[in-house]
Design a protein around this motif. Structure first.
Motif, PDB file in Angstrom:
ATOM      1  N   ASP A   8       0.827  -1.201   0.000  1.00 14.61           N
ATOM      2  CA  ASP A   8       0.000   0.000   0.000  1.00 14.61           C
ATOM      3  C   ASP A   8       0.867   1.261   0.000  1.00 14.61           C
ATOM      4  O   ASP A   8       0.583   2.224  -0.721  1.00 14.61           O
ATOM      5  CB  ASP A   8      -0.926  -0.008   1.225  1.00 14.61           C
ATOM      6  N   ARG A  32       2.065   4.241  -9.715  1.00 18.34           N
ATOM      7  CA  ARG A  32       0.890   3.648 -10.372  1.00 18.34           C
ATOM      8  C   ARG A  32       0.998   2.120 -10.383  1.00 18.34           C
ATOM      9  O   ARG A  32       0.036   1.409 -10.121  1.00 18.34           O
ATOM     10  CB  ARG A  32       0.788   4.173 -11.809  1.00 18.34           C
ATOM     11  N   TRP A  79       0.116  -9.454  -8.531  1.00 18.34           N
ATOM     12  CA  TRP A  79      -1.348  -9.321  -8.620  1.00 18.34           C
ATOM     13  C   TRP A  79      -2.104 -10.626  -8.343  1.00 18.34           C
ATOM     14  O   TRP A  79      -3.089 -10.607  -7.572  1.00 18.34           O
ATOM     15  CB  TRP A  79      -1.758  -8.732  -9.985  1.00 18.34           C
ATOM     16  N   THR A 137      -6.195   1.153   0.477  1.00 18.79           N
ATOM     17  CA  THR A 137      -6.868   1.816  -0.647  1.00 18.79           C
ATOM     18  C   THR A 137      -6.032   1.819  -1.921  1.00 18.79           C
ATOM     19  O   THR A 137      -6.565   1.706  -3.017  1.00 18.79           O
ATOM     20  CB  THR A 137      -7.230   3.271  -0.279  1.00 18.79           C
ATOM     21  N   HIS A 138      -4.721   1.935  -1.766  1.00 22.72           N
ATOM     22  CA  HIS A 138      -3.875   1.988  -2.965  1.00 22.72           C
ATOM     23  C   HIS A 138      -3.746   0.593  -3.590  1.00 22.72           C
ATOM     24  O   HIS A 138      -3.730   0.452  -4.809  1.00 22.72           O
ATOM     25  CB  HIS A 138      -2.503   2.579  -2.621  1.00 22.72           C
ATOM     26  N   MET A 162      -6.027  -1.634  -3.418  1.00 20.48           N
ATOM     27  CA  MET A 162      -7.349  -1.861  -4.022  1.00 20.48           C
ATOM     28  C   MET A 162      -7.443  -1.168  -5.385  1.00 20.48           C
ATOM     29  O   MET A 162      -7.920  -1.761  -6.346  1.00 20.48           O
ATOM     30  CB  MET A 162      -8.394  -1.306  -3.047  1.00 20.48           C
ATOM     31  N   ARG A 163      -6.997   0.063  -5.449  1.00 20.22           N
ATOM     32  CA  ARG A 163      -7.021   0.830  -6.722  1.00 20.22           C
ATOM     33  C   ARG A 163      -6.205   0.090  -7.790  1.00 20.22           C
ATOM     34  O   ARG A 163      -6.654  -0.128  -8.909  1.00 20.22           O
ATOM     35  CB  ARG A 163      -6.434   2.233  -6.448  1.00 20.22           C
ATOM     36  N   TRP A 164      -5.020  -0.330  -7.410  1.00 22.19           N
ATOM     37  CA  TRP A 164      -4.124  -1.051  -8.336  1.00 22.19           C
ATOM     38  C   TRP A 164      -4.736  -2.410  -8.721  1.00 22.19           C
ATOM     39  O   TRP A 164      -4.744  -2.774  -9.904  1.00 22.19           O
ATOM     40  CB  TRP A 164      -2.773  -1.217  -7.627  1.00 22.19           C
ATOM     41  N   LYS A 167      -7.830  -3.339  -8.874  1.00 23.74           N
ATOM     42  CA  LYS A 167      -8.963  -3.182  -9.801  1.00 23.74           C
ATOM     43  C   LYS A 167      -8.484  -2.799 -11.193  1.00 23.74           C
ATOM     44  O   LYS A 167      -9.027  -3.264 -12.193  1.00 23.74           O
ATOM     45  CB  LYS A 167      -9.928  -2.115  -9.262  1.00 23.74           C
ATOM     46  N   GLU A 168      -7.475  -1.950 -11.263  1.00 20.33           N
ATOM     47  CA  GLU A 168      -6.962  -1.542 -12.585  1.00 20.33           C
ATOM     48  C   GLU A 168      -6.369  -2.744 -13.327  1.00 20.33           C
ATOM     49  O   GLU A 168      -6.653  -2.978 -14.497  1.00 20.33           O
ATOM     50  CB  GLU A 168      -5.907  -0.426 -12.444  1.00 20.33           C
TER      51      GLU A 168
END
Ligand SMILES: N[C@@H](CCC(=O)N[C@@H](CS)C(=O)NCC(=O)O)C(=O)O
Length: 286
Positions: free
Chosen positions: A192, A199, A214, A238-239, A241-243, A245-246
């Protein structure tokens, strides 16, 4: 909470073959083959023998990423190795991987053909063979390999530690679950913090570090591994999670994730011999 049974270790450990547990029928304290079985060889340069566990998904995602980049030399046949039935102990498989674990790969485009085992070694080999998903500058390459090897060292605490005791052990024991939940959450926090400023795992570009990390940690927070996202408070990372999902949206990740999958929800494809096999499996699951 169930009490852990009191256990006085004997002077010399002995193998009790009738021990209970989900993997009791395949776990052994000795290496080597249990039976003769040749592996099939298809028409493509790369022959993969695997299963769609997180370690297996790393390689099928990598191969699909390479094909998406236009590397036709990454065409592959993927054969199913059902580890629950002991296929990893067949003589042909052990010749490719003396460690009897998926994923295992043969490269028939070189003479003599090369064997590859250990997912990190496979990802690095493919990245170098095709000049893709591994930065070429010294600093970028070094950071990417830092994270690739981080996954190889950290993953067993998540899989063999947390996942085993949380999801697979015959009873829920607090001591090992506490120990490995603590370590898994620490690892998620490591990721995180890295992803707060980057990114992708190793910086601005998607690399084999993402391909390796991943399927374990992305799938963990997306609740596709061990059904433990709530237990580990995954949304708080949160980071990650963002990664996660991407990456999950990448066409090669969607394609690679179905290969050598023969159970569970969603698209399944036991064997892959060309791109159309994946198209059909994805269409059938819609
Ligand atoms: N470090 C290895 C781990 C491979 C591994 O643990 N594979 C598991 C499935 S995810 C397996 O084949 N287990 C079969 C067994 O232990 O008999 C890698 O990254 O390739």
């Amino acid at each position: 909470m169930a009490e852990m049974k009191k256990y006085e270790p004997p002077r010399v450990w002995r193998w009790e073959q009738d021990r209970e547990g989900r993997f009791a029928s395949i776990n052994r304290p000795i290496a080597g083959p249990t039976h003769d079985k040749e592996l099939p060889v298809g028409k493509h340069p790369l022959q993969l023998y695997s299963l769609a566990t997180p370690n297996g998904m790393k390689v099928t995602i990598m191969l699909e990423e390479l094909l998406a980049l236009g590397h036709q030399g990454a065409e592959y046949d993927a054969y199913l190795i059902t580890i629950g039935e002991g296929d990893q102990f067949g003589s042909g498989f052990v010749e490719v991987n003396p460690n009897s674990k998926i994923p295992a790969l043969m490269d028939h485009s070189v003479s003599p053909p090369l064997r590859l085992f250990e997912s990190g070694s496979i990802l690095l080999y493919l990245a170098e063979k095709f000049g893709a998903l591994l930065p070429s500058d010294l600093a970028g390459r070094t950071e990417c390999l830092n994270w690739l090897f981080w996954q190889m060292g950290s993953g067993p605490y998540l899989g063999g530690g947390f996942g085993h005791f949380y999801a697979y052990a015959p009873e829920k024991w607090q001591y090992p679950i506490d120990r490995f939940a603590m370590e898994t959450k620490r690892q998620l926090d490591v990721l995180d913090r890295q992803l707060a400023d980057n990114r992708y795992i190793a910086g601005d570009s998607y690399s084999i570090a993402d391909v390796a990390i991943w399927p374990w940690y992305g799938e963990l927070v997306l609740n596709n591994v061990y059904a433990a996202a709530e237990f580990l408070d995954a949304p708080s990372y949160t980071h990650v999670m963002r990664w996660a999902k991407e990456i999950a949206q990448r066409p090669a990740v969607i394609r690679g994730s179905v290969v050598n999958r023969s159970s569970g929800d969603g698209a399944q494809l036991a064997e892959r011999h060309d791109a159309a096999d994946i198209d059909r499996a994805l269409a059938a699951a819609e």
